[in-house]
Design a protein around this motif. Structure first.
Motif, mmCIF file in Angstrom:
data_model
loop_
_atom_site.group_PDB
_atom_site.id
_atom_site.type_symbol
_atom_site.label_atom_id
_atom_site.label_comp_id
_atom_site.label_asym_id
_atom_site.label_seq_id
_atom_site.Cartn_x
_atom_site.Cartn_y
_atom_site.Cartn_z
ATOM 1 N N ASN A 5 0.732 -1.237 0.021
ATOM 2 C CA ASN A 5 0.188 -0.031 -0.008
ATOM 3 C C ASN A 5 0.884 1.306 -0.165
ATOM 4 O O ASN A 5 1.647 1.693 0.809
ATOM 5 C CB ASN A 5 -0.920 0.068 1.098
ATOM 6 C CG ASN A 5 -1.918 1.161 1.139
ATOM 7 O OD1 ASN A 5 -2.052 2.016 0.417
ATOM 8 N ND2 ASN A 5 -2.805 1.033 2.190
ATOM 9 N N SER A 6 0.864 2.087 -1.219
ATOM 10 C CA SER A 6 1.713 3.121 -1.237
ATOM 11 C C SER A 6 1.273 4.229 -0.219
ATOM 12 O O SER A 6 2.204 4.886 0.361
ATOM 13 C CB SER A 6 1.416 3.916 -2.446
ATOM 14 O OG SER A 6 1.866 3.065 -3.541
ATOM 15 N N THR A 10 3.859 0.293 3.306
ATOM 16 C CA THR A 10 3.927 -1.185 3.652
ATOM 17 C C THR A 10 3.125 -2.239 3.110
ATOM 18 O O THR A 10 2.090 -1.956 2.298
ATOM 19 C CB THR A 10 3.616 -1.078 5.216
ATOM 20 O OG1 THR A 10 2.320 -0.712 5.381
ATOM 21 C CG2 THR A 10 4.332 -0.196 6.071
ATOM 22 N N LYS A 11 3.418 -3.522 3.140
ATOM 23 C CA LYS A 11 2.566 -4.563 2.754
ATOM 24 C C LYS A 11 1.503 -4.879 3.664
ATOM 25 O O LYS A 11 1.772 -4.653 4.907
ATOM 26 C CB LYS A 11 3.354 -5.981 2.542
ATOM 27 C CG LYS A 11 4.079 -5.716 1.482
ATOM 28 C CD LYS A 11 4.939 -7.193 1.143
ATOM 29 C CE LYS A 11 5.792 -7.353 -0.185
ATOM 30 N NZ LYS A 11 6.467 -8.535 -0.220
ATOM 31 N N GLN A 12 0.256 -4.945 3.330
ATOM 32 C CA GLN A 12 -0.859 -4.893 4.006
ATOM 33 C C GLN A 12 -1.766 -5.960 3.533
ATOM 34 O O GLN A 12 -1.672 -6.192 2.294
ATOM 35 C CB GLN A 12 -1.487 -3.787 4.144
ATOM 36 C CG GLN A 12 -0.703 -2.559 4.761
ATOM 37 C CD GLN A 12 -1.378 -1.221 4.788
ATOM 38 O OE1 GLN A 12 -2.685 -1.213 4.346
ATOM 39 N NE2 GLN A 12 -0.764 -0.134 5.069
ATOM 40 N N GLU A 13 -2.607 -6.749 4.487
ATOM 41 C CA GLU A 13 -3.700 -7.310 3.890
ATOM 42 C C GLU A 13 -4.581 -6.755 3.473
ATOM 43 O O GLU A 13 -5.221 -5.825 4.083
ATOM 44 C CB GLU A 13 -4.304 -8.286 5.205
ATOM 45 C CG GLU A 13 -5.229 -9.472 4.663
ATOM 46 C CD GLU A 13 -5.583 -10.214 5.978
ATOM 47 O OE1 GLU A 13 -6.607 -10.864 5.708
ATOM 48 O OE2 GLU A 13 -5.433 -9.904 6.941
ATOM 49 N N PHE A 14 -5.194 -7.291 2.094
ATOM 50 C CA PHE A 14 -6.160 -6.589 1.443
ATOM 51 C C PHE A 14 -7.675 -6.928 2.283
ATOM 52 O O PHE A 14 -8.000 -8.310 2.006
ATOM 53 C CB PHE A 14 -5.991 -6.901 -0.051
ATOM 54 C CG PHE A 14 -7.165 -6.060 -0.713
ATOM 55 C CD1 PHE A 14 -7.252 -4.857 -1.012
ATOM 56 C CD2 PHE A 14 -8.565 -6.886 -1.207
ATOM 57 C CE1 PHE A 14 -8.465 -3.937 -1.737
ATOM 58 C CE2 PHE A 14 -9.340 -6.178 -2.001
ATOM 59 C CZ PHE A 14 -9.266 -4.748 -2.118
ATOM 60 N N PHE A 268 -2.290 1.334 -5.127
ATOM 61 C CA PHE A 268 -1.454 0.774 -6.041
ATOM 62 C C PHE A 268 -0.799 1.440 -7.080
ATOM 63 O O PHE A 268 -1.499 1.723 -7.954
ATOM 64 C CB PHE A 268 -2.579 -0.573 -6.739
ATOM 65 C CG PHE A 268 -1.766 -1.474 -7.566
ATOM 66 C CD1 PHE A 268 -1.371 -2.867 -7.059
ATOM 67 C CD2 PHE A 268 -1.837 -1.248 -8.841
ATOM 68 C CE1 PHE A 268 -0.832 -3.857 -7.835
ATOM 69 C CE2 PHE A 268 -1.262 -2.507 -9.609
ATOM 70 C CZ PHE A 268 -0.834 -3.668 -9.109
ATOM 71 N N HIS A 269 0.541 1.212 -7.089
ATOM 72 C CA HIS A 269 1.374 2.269 -7.870
ATOM 73 C C HIS A 269 2.134 1.272 -8.695
ATOM 74 O O HIS A 269 2.725 0.503 -8.058
ATOM 75 C CB HIS A 269 1.960 3.510 -7.334
ATOM 76 C CG HIS A 269 1.044 4.403 -7.032
ATOM 77 N ND1 HIS A 269 0.959 4.643 -5.610
ATOM 78 C CD2 HIS A 269 0.139 5.243 -7.660
ATOM 79 C CE1 HIS A 269 0.194 6.031 -5.577
ATOM 80 N NE2 HIS A 269 -0.209 5.953 -6.650
ATOM 81 N N VAL A 270 2.090 1.298 -10.154
ATOM 82 C CA VAL A 270 3.013 0.685 -10.892
ATOM 83 C C VAL A 270 4.206 1.607 -11.504
ATOM 84 O O VAL A 270 4.085 2.760 -11.439
ATOM 85 C CB VAL A 270 2.442 0.299 -12.059
ATOM 86 C CG1 VAL A 270 3.131 -0.592 -13.189
ATOM 87 C CG2 VAL A 270 1.046 -0.432 -11.605
ATOM 88 N N LEU A 271 5.548 0.901 -11.261
ATOM 89 C CA LEU A 271 6.604 1.830 -11.481
ATOM 90 C C LEU A 271 7.052 1.978 -13.053
ATOM 91 O O LEU A 271 6.197 1.239 -13.909
ATOM 92 C CB LEU A 271 7.978 1.171 -10.612
ATOM 93 C CG LEU A 271 7.986 1.956 -9.450
ATOM 94 C CD1 LEU A 271 7.071 1.483 -8.482
ATOM 95 C CD2 LEU A 271 9.459 1.631 -9.061
ATOM 96 N N HIS A 272 7.880 2.791 -13.456
ATOM 97 C CA HIS A 272 8.054 3.363 -14.755
ATOM 98 C C HIS A 272 8.534 2.102 -15.510
ATOM 99 O O HIS A 272 9.537 1.156 -15.180
ATOM 100 C CB HIS A 272 9.019 4.407 -14.916
ATOM 101 C CG HIS A 272 8.522 5.556 -14.054
ATOM 102 N ND1 HIS A 272 7.377 6.276 -14.650
ATOM 103 C CD2 HIS A 272 9.079 6.520 -13.390
ATOM 104 C CE1 HIS A 272 7.087 7.359 -13.951
ATOM 105 N NE2 HIS A 272 8.295 7.605 -13.087
#
Length: 469
Positions: A5-6, A10-14, A268-272
């Motif tokens: 999660n941006s 941190t990584k989080q349970e959805f 949710f962000h996708v890198l370049h």
């Protein structure tokens, strides 16, 4: 399912707001030009996320905007409207440009097996919605009028830079974009909600509003369109990492000020996608498109697989050499799957652990690279072909690589040594069966070769074969 999660980094349970249902929003294209493959990497990964959520059993409502007005050439509310710039470039109207490039975008998506969102809403359809949200923000004291424009007042927020690791001075308009600062703003970070005729008099699309004839700012679009179709609570918002600031930051500011409560829980962000020159962008001129890849002989799904081989949170570097390697891997994979017998019924009990391995990979922050590996593991598994095909078909509902269609190869299958060895072995077995007058076995092998698209020809020099695509 664990996602990075941006918002909080941190990584989080959805866990969606409503059990079993996911309200999802993805920033759509500004339709002033063709989408380049860097843009499309983001849409591919968002497509995988949506399909995986559905795979897990969620009822997903995915909404996407089409920006056909309001997105200026600088994300910091400066410069010319990108749509107007596109119209001038091609000597067409803004609406003509919008329709042409919207259609082109969805054609590219279709070639890449990207599912069309449940709701696609052009910004120009929602002018009344923008005016309503801006009016509420003014009434609540979160917005002000200056120089004929309506601005959001970021000083009213306890924390504007919600994505962290951002320095206010570094992100200030004058520093970040090397442009003249807007003297109407009370604070450097303030952003425009509505432009009036006092600015950009060449603007083609304008509407009447309580603040004068004008048009909306870019950032207000997504907040209003999401609210219109997803309601007060958004579960997950997607986009490219370059949208995190200022666009997504501004969305959060105006949405939560309007609603009076937290709005979207997961980002949710996708890198370049990069090339030798760095980040791909349209401003560099000869940008890469799906059509260009096709003109060079590549199946667009090869590019999809190229993206899936890397994690969405890592920058991905494009080169034709890398794409060639992916094309060979894709061909080899398609050919190995084509060689599986389509006869018989799958053993669902044996298929389950094979599919669970794939789920384990994607449950860990959408690890598509390991998800692809699970396809190879299935091919090596000690189960019958029908079970392998069933498991691969299930997985391909998410990967969407047309793995079992037998139509994906871009290189002649004879170049695949494993495939060729399999064909030679089958031909030898068929020859032996025919010599022994075991016609049932010979016919079964013939049918399997046919399923593999292999054409066998008896010549004076012996048996020859080739693949017919």
């Amino acid at each position: 399912m664990i996602l990075y999660n941006s918002l909080g980094q941190t990584k989080q349970e959805f866990v969606p707001h409503t059990p079993g249902k996911v309200n999802m929003y993805t920033c759509g294209p500004t339709v002033y030009h063709y989408a380049h493959i860097g843009n499309l990497r983001t849409y591919i990964m968002e497509d995988v996320l949506e399909k995986y959520l559905r795979f897990l059993g969620y009822d997903v409502n995915r909404v996407m905007n089409i920006t056909d007005v309001g997105h200026l050439t600088s994300d910091a509310d400066t410069g010319e409207d990108k749509m107007l710039a596109g119209a001038k470039r091609e000597h067409k109207t803004v609406l003509e440009i919008a329709k042409f490039y919207t259609d082109a975008f969805f054609k590219d998506c279709e070639k890449l097996n990207i599912k069309r969102p449940d709701v696609v809403e052009p910004a120009t359809n929602c002018i009344d919605d923008f005016i309503n949200m801006i009016s509420v923000l003014l009434d609540k004291g979160y917005a002000y009028i200056a120089g004929g424009n309506v601005y959001f007042d970021t000083s009213k927020l306890d924390n504007y830079y919600v994505f962290g690791n951002m320095n206010e001075e570094d992100l200030a308009v004058g520093v970040r974009d090397s442009v003249e600062e807007d003297v109407n703003k009370r604070n450097k970070a303030d952003f425009v909600l509505w432009f009036t005729k006092s600015k950009f008099d060449s603007q083609e699309l304008k509407w009447e509003s309580p603040w004068g004839l004008g048009y909306p700012g870019w950032h207000i679009e997504c907040s209003c369109i999401s609210y219109k179709h997803n309601g007060e609570y958004l579960d997950i918002h997607c986009g490219g990492i370059d949208n995190a600031f200022p666009h997504h930051t501004n969305e959060i500011a105006q949405s939560e000020a309007f609603l009076g409560h937290p709005w979207c829980k997961y980002w949710f962000h996708v890198l370049h996608l990069n090339d030798a020159r760095g980040k791909m962008s349209k401003s560099k001129g000869d940008f890469l498109t799906v059509s260009l890849l096709e003109s060079k002989g590549y199946n667009p799904l090869v590019y999809r697989m190229f993206c899936l081989q890397s994690h969405y949170r890592k920058p991905l570097t494009f080169s034709y050499e890398s794409l060639d390697n992916t094309a060979k891997a894709y061909d080899k994979l398609i050919n190995r799957i084509s060689a599986l017998s389509k006869a018989g019924e799958p053993d669902l009990d044996k298929a389950k652990p094979l599919i669970d391995s794939f789920k384990e990979a994607l449950d860990n922050d959408l690890n598509t690279s390991l998800g692809l590996t699970s396809v190879y593991d299935i091919l090596k598994a000690d189960v019958d072909d029908a079970t392998k095909l069933y498991a691969i078909n299930e997985i391909d509902k998410v990967l969407s690589l047309d793995l079992t269609s037998g139509k994906g190869a871009t290189v002649k299958a004879e170049t695949d040594d494993e495939f060729a060895a399999e064909v030679e072995k089958l031909i030898e077995e068929r020859t032996k069966a025919r010599a022994e007058k075991d016609w049932a076995t010979a016919d079964a092998i013939r049918d399997k070769l046919k399923d593999m698209n292999v054409v066998v020809v008896d010549t004076k020099d012996g048996i020859e074969w080739h693949v017919e695509k």
